[in-house]
Design an enzyme around this catalytic site. Structure first.
Site, PDB file in Angstrom:
ATOM      1  N   ASP A 336      25.546 -44.606 -76.810  1.00 32.38           N
ATOM      2  CA  ASP A 336      24.037 -43.533 -77.737  1.00 32.38           C
ATOM      3  C   ASP A 336      23.968 -43.567 -79.027  1.00 32.38           C
ATOM      4  OD1 ASP A 336      26.144 -41.753 -77.206  1.00 32.38           O
ATOM      5  OD2 ASP A 336      24.628 -40.142 -78.088  1.00 32.38           O
ATOM      6  N   GLU A 337      22.598 -43.503 -79.402  1.00 33.30           N
ATOM      7  CA  GLU A 337      22.136 -43.559 -80.569  1.00 33.30           C
ATOM      8  C   GLU A 337      22.661 -43.803 -81.311  1.00 33.30           C
ATOM      9  OE1 GLU A 337      19.978 -38.889 -80.191  1.00 33.30           O
ATOM     10  OE2 GLU A 337      22.502 -39.284 -80.072  1.00 33.30           O
TER      11      GLU A 337
HETATM   12  C1  NGO Z   1      21.495 -36.381 -77.260  1.00 30.68           C
HETATM   13  C2  NGO Z   1      22.336 -36.795 -78.053  1.00 30.68           C
HETATM   14  C3  NGO Z   1      23.946 -36.065 -78.146  1.00 30.68           C
HETATM   15  C4  NGO Z   1      22.860 -34.425 -78.695  1.00 30.68           C
HETATM   16  C5  NGO Z   1      22.047 -34.426 -77.580  1.00 30.68           C
HETATM   17  C6  NGO Z   1      21.573 -33.027 -77.807  1.00 30.68           C
HETATM   18  C7  NGO Z   1      22.659 -38.694 -75.972  1.00 30.68           C
HETATM   19  C8  NGO Z   1      23.434 -38.749 -74.876  1.00 30.68           C
HETATM   20  N1  NGO Z   1      23.028 -38.300 -77.402  1.00 30.68           N
HETATM   21  O1  NGO Z   1      22.537 -36.822 -75.437  1.00 30.68           O
HETATM   22  O2  NGO Z   1      24.037 -36.141 -79.603  1.00 30.68           O
HETATM   23  O3  NGO Z   1      24.269 -33.921 -78.615  1.00 30.68           O
HETATM   24  O4  NGO Z   1      20.825 -35.144 -77.098  1.00 30.68           O
HETATM   25  O5  NGO Z   1      20.875 -32.510 -76.531  1.00 30.68           O
END
Ligand code: NGO
Length: 525
Positions: A336-337
């Site tokens: 993710d991200e």
């Molecule tokens: C997102 C992020 C996380 C955060 C979270 C907080 C995902 C999959 N990546 O979810 O790093 O902690 O939100 O709500």
């Protein structure tokens, strides 16, 4: 006494007896169909009367199997403290005489891990039967919930232990029903994780996904890269000391979960969310310099160096060690991200990491962004924010694990007054987290595409068990029900009443919960 007065007196006595017996029999023993079981069983047929567990009762288990004996012992351990009864666990092939609980395996398991069970309660006996030990274990949770809430207390209680008569036939709608705990942002010790396992087991969940690494900390000992835990484990959000699980401790968690038919899914998040790794090993950075440890809550600023061969040696070593500690089928690779990883680097990286996981005999899970890469057969994409990514994953043949942030992110605040939690995905009151159907939420994704549901608890703002429980309860039981009970029998108006009755159970189990105004709680708070 003349005859008439005698008659009048006996009528009065009968009325008094009826009234006494009415006031003694709580609603919980009068009608099996009216019981507040969460998740709601697929079918309940009530009958007249009740079973009463008495001091001379035993728990009979069919045959000599060590596994069934363990389940019998688990049930006995739950019932002994509050009843004060000996509840001997007896292995016997004969159906036991009256007054006992009987656990047996029936028929043949149609698919591995079949969790269906049948429960028959008569005046004479409680008979739980299932096709697999996992099914028996789920049925045991139903027995616990059918007894008065005080059954969960750890000291001897006076009282009657009755269960209304009837039959229950039950099985889950989805094969995967999980919770995720982020132990990277704030570390949670082994005993905390075990308590969480106990709590999710009570609601028949069967998976606990542990988010073991992130920018703020690395939480699992890796013998071939020791600095990950030693250095990378020494930080957390807010500057605390962090911590990590030794491999022995981690194996203990896995075993503890497996004994409750719960699979641990370990996650190593990459290529982003990797600052703790990059601070521990300079050679994994593109510039060869270690980063500083990080205690903030920003996301999306770190990346492994996808061009360096050592990065893949690192991933291979970590996955190899983790795979030997993993009894379940999945290893989660995050994905993710990764905002600072170029797309042209991200795509081959995710593909290569999938191959590494497969080479170590495990299947891959990843957040929905992994759909940008080629997906190996059996890879699971965890939908959290992008319906487009989830659909792309399905078009590549992947199954979806449903964790829509706006419904299942139990780190979100309940409303504007909630002190803990975040709000980027919106406020999530109890009704919001309950009223949705995984099979219709995302256009293009139907039941056949879905592996199950999972409720993630990210812990940027959550630092201890009290805070954890406040965010988890009461939303988690609802998500457990979404995963277990078919949509045709789910209904918010009925659910909120059943949930309200669980307040007594939360209290005796010392669960710190949010007393939402949407729910008619059964106790005065
Ligand atoms: C997102 C992020 C996380 C955060 C979270 C907080 C995902 C999959 N990546 O979810 O790093 O902690 O939100 O709500």
């Amino acid at each position: 006494m003349n005859k008439n007065r005698q008659k009048a007196t006996s009528v009065l006595i009968i009325i008094a007896m009826v009234m006494i017996s009415l006031s003694c029999s709580t609603t919980s023993t009068s009608d099996l169909a009216g019981e507040s079981i969460i998740p709601k069983p697929v079918s309940i047929t009530a009958a007249q009367g009740f079973f009463e567990l008495k001091a001379n009762a035993a728990i009979y288990i069919q045959g000599e199997s060590e596994e069934l004996r363990k389940i019998g012992n688990y049930l006995a351990d739950k019932l002994r403290p509050s009843t004060g009864f000996a509840l001997e666990v007896i292995t016997d092939d004969k159906v036991p005489g009256p007054g006992n609980i009987y656990l047996s395996l029936s028929g043949t398991e149609t698919k591995p891990g079949d969790e269906s069970y049948e429960l028959s309660i008569t005046k004479k006996m409680v008979h739980l039967s299932a096709k697999s030990p996992a099914g028996l274990f789920r049925g045991v949770q139903t027995i616990r919930q059918l007894l008065p809430a005080n059954i969960e207390l750890s000291t001897k209680q006076e009282g009657e232990w009755k269960i209304a008569a009837g039959t229950i036939s039950d099985y889950p709608d989805y094969g995967y029903r999980g919770a995720m705990l982020d132990v990277a942002r704030h570390f949670f010790i082994v005993d905390d994780v075990k308590r969480y396992i106990d709590l999710i087991a009570y609601y028949k969940m069967n998976a606990l996904h542990l988010h073991l690494s992130d920018d703020q900390g690395w939480r699992i000992e890796i013998k071939s890269w020791p600095n990950l835990a030693i250095k990378g484990g020494s930080s957390e959000v807010g500057g605390g000391a962090g911590g990590y699980y030794t491999q022995e401790q981690y194996a203990d968690i896995v075993k503890y979960a497996n004994d409750q038919y719960i699979t641990i899914v370990p996650e190593i998040d990459m290529p982003g969310h990797t600052n703790a790794i990059l601070a521990s090993y300079p050679e994994l950075n593109c510039n060869g310099k270690a980063t500083e440890l990080y205690g903030g809550i920003e996301v999306g600023f770190s990346t492994l160096c996808t061009d360096k061969e050592i990065t893949y040696k690192f991933v291979d070593d970590v996955i190899r060690e983790l795979a030997t500690l993993t009894t379940g089928p999945y290893i989660h690779i995050g994905g993710d991200e990764s905002h600072v990883t170029k797309k042209e680097d991200y795509i081959p990286f995710i593909k290569r990491v999938q191959d590494i996981v497969l080479a170590h005999g495990k299947l891959v899970m990843g957040w929905d962004e992994i759909s940008l890469s080629d997906l190996n057969p059996n890879t699971v994409a965890q939908y959290w924010s992008s319906a487009g990514n989830a659909n792309l994953a399905v078009s590549k043949g992947a199954k979806i694990l449903m964790s829509p942030a706006a419904k299942t992110y139990i780190d979100m605040k309940y409303d504007s007054t909630t002190v803990l939690g975040q709000k980027w995905a919106g406020y999530i009151e109890v009704d919001t987290s309950y009223i949705w159907d995984p099979a219709t939420l995302v256009p293009g994704i139907g039941k056949d595409n879905i592996l199950g549901v999972e409720a993630p608890l990210w812990t940027e703002t959550i630092t201890n068990m009290d805070e954890l429980e406040y965010m988890v309860f009461p939303r988690l039981p609802g998500i457990a029900e979404i995963g277990w009970s078919p949509v045709s029998i789910r209904n918010w108006d009925d659910y909120r009443i059943r949930l309200g009755k669980h307040a007594d159970r939360f209290t005796v189990m010392q669960i710190n919960y949010y007393a939402s105004r949407q729910v008619p709680w059964s106790e005065n708070r």
